[in-house]
Design a protein around this motif. Structure first.
Motif, PDB file in Angstrom:
ATOM      1  N   GLU A   3      -5.828  -7.241  -4.809  1.00  0.00           N
ATOM      2  CA  GLU A   3      -6.371  -6.028  -4.835  1.00  0.00           C
ATOM      3  C   GLU A   3      -5.101  -5.284  -3.912  1.00  0.00           C
ATOM      4  N   ASN A   4      -4.989  -5.645  -2.689  1.00  0.00           N
ATOM      5  CA  ASN A   4      -3.912  -5.278  -1.740  1.00  0.00           C
ATOM      6  C   ASN A   4      -2.550  -5.303  -2.466  1.00  0.00           C
ATOM      7  N   ARG A   7      -2.630  -2.483  -5.152  1.00  0.00           N
ATOM      8  CA  ARG A   7      -2.549  -1.053  -4.398  1.00  0.00           C
ATOM      9  C   ARG A   7      -1.062  -0.681  -3.742  1.00  0.00           C
ATOM     10  N   CYS A   8      -0.297  -2.077  -3.571  1.00  0.00           N
ATOM     11  CA  CYS A   8       0.841  -1.836  -2.896  1.00  0.00           C
ATOM     12  C   CYS A   8       1.929  -1.299  -3.971  1.00  0.00           C
ATOM     13  N   GLY A  10       0.862   0.306  -6.861  1.00  0.00           N
ATOM     14  CA  GLY A  10       0.651   1.597  -7.076  1.00  0.00           C
ATOM     15  C   GLY A  10       1.513   2.526  -6.029  1.00  0.00           C
ATOM     16  N   ASN A  11       1.418   2.356  -5.037  1.00  0.00           N
ATOM     17  CA  ASN A  11       2.024   3.124  -3.828  1.00  0.00           C
ATOM     18  C   ASN A  11       3.591   3.117  -4.264  1.00  0.00           C
ATOM     19  N   ASN A  51       2.628   7.230 -13.084  1.00  0.00           N
ATOM     20  CA  ASN A  51       1.578   7.384 -12.183  1.00  0.00           C
ATOM     21  C   ASN A  51       0.440   8.259 -12.504  1.00  0.00           C
ATOM     22  N   ASP A  58      -8.382   0.847 -11.474  1.00  0.00           N
ATOM     23  CA  ASP A  58      -9.092   0.448 -10.142  1.00  0.00           C
ATOM     24  C   ASP A  58      -8.347  -0.447  -9.612  1.00  0.00           C
ATOM     25  N   PRO A  59      -7.588  -0.334  -8.491  1.00  0.00           N
ATOM     26  CA  PRO A  59      -6.817  -1.413  -7.767  1.00  0.00           C
ATOM     27  C   PRO A  59      -7.697  -2.736  -7.400  1.00  0.00           C
ATOM     28  N   ALA A  60      -9.036  -2.696  -7.165  1.00  0.00           N
ATOM     29  CA  ALA A  60      -9.729  -3.647  -6.967  1.00  0.00           C
ATOM     30  C   ALA A  60      -9.972  -4.749  -8.159  1.00  0.00           C
ATOM     31  N   ILE A  67       0.029  -3.619 -13.088  1.00  0.00           N
ATOM     32  CA  ILE A  67       0.422  -2.465 -13.038  1.00  0.00           C
ATOM     33  C   ILE A  67       1.617  -2.370 -13.478  1.00  0.00           C
ATOM     34  N   GLU A 214       4.245  -1.848   3.919  1.00  0.00           N
ATOM     35  CA  GLU A 214       3.098  -3.056   3.625  1.00  0.00           C
ATOM     36  C   GLU A 214       3.352  -3.948   4.619  1.00  0.00           C
TER      37      GLU A 214
END
Length: 223
Positions: A3-4, A7-8, A10-11, A51, A58-60, A67, A214
């Protein structure tokens, strides 16, 4: 962890999009000297599309490999020019490689850079010295792999990657284009930095900044 990591990434794509948009006019100006003056616009549209699609995930529930897979499809759908297939293949290669290591460790980050290089080279059939984006991506990937071999930390690795990419991009001003639209200009392409190499530096810098942020966040949470 996934998940992290998701999300990273995605950022990372958000940061790339912001950086490309900020450089859009300069990139198109560079392209105007040897191409169709649309490289900045094309790249901006491509990453905006990426994007928009990533925002639906959902990043989770997403894996890092997913990604990059979504990014590949979105970029290709948005960018019909030659750049579209090149970066789509780069992202697909990264996606496949991440299925074996979703950690985003420094070694994994080096792998991502090299797989993106491999995808661009596989699709475009180019080499260093052709005056293309590969003149930034190839030395960047070499620096990444060398840093991994020498067990450099992430900061040292990305410093080497960026230095190599910037030097490579700047070197294109002394090259005669051998591929792409610029090849039609022959000797007239001398004295101009390749816009694809310039945008590659922008992408790599945004990647470095994302991973550095990160890393700082992880260290801060442990303090």
């Amino acid at each position: 962890m996934s998940e992290n990591a998701a999300r990273c990434l995605g950022n990372m794509f958000q940061r790339i999009s912001i950086a490309i948009n900020a450089e859009k006019d300069r990139l198109s100006e560079l392209d105007g000297a040897i191409g169709d003056a649309d490289h900045g616009i094309t790249m901006s549209l491509g990453f905006m599309a990426v994007n928009a699609e990533l925002a639906k995930l959902d990043p989770a529930q997403a894996l890092p490999s997913e990604i990059f897979a979504v990014a590949a499809s979105a970029f290709l759908d948005a960018v019909g020019a030659s750049t579209g297939p090149l970066y789509a293949t780069a992202f697909r290669r990264a996606s496949q490689a991440l299925k074996t290591d979703e950690s985003l460790s420094p070694a994994c980050q080096a792998m991502i850079v090299d797989e993106m290089r491999a995808g661009i080279q596989q699709r475009g059939k180019g080499q260093r010295g052709d005056k293309t984006m590969l003149d930034a991506w190839i030395p960047a990937a070499e620096a990444a792999l060398d840093a991994r071999t020498r067990s450099l930390d992430a900061a040292g690795m990305w410093s080497a990657i960026l230095e190599a990419a910037e030097d490579g991009a700047n070197s294109t001003s002394s090259m005669v284009a051998a591929r792409g639209r610029a090849a039609r200009l022959g000797q007239r392409s001398l004295g101009h930095i390749d816009p694809g190499a310039a945008s590659a530096v922008t992408i790599l810098r945004a990647m470095r900044d994302t991973f550095a942020e990160e890393r700082a966040g992880i260290l801060s949470s442990r303090a």
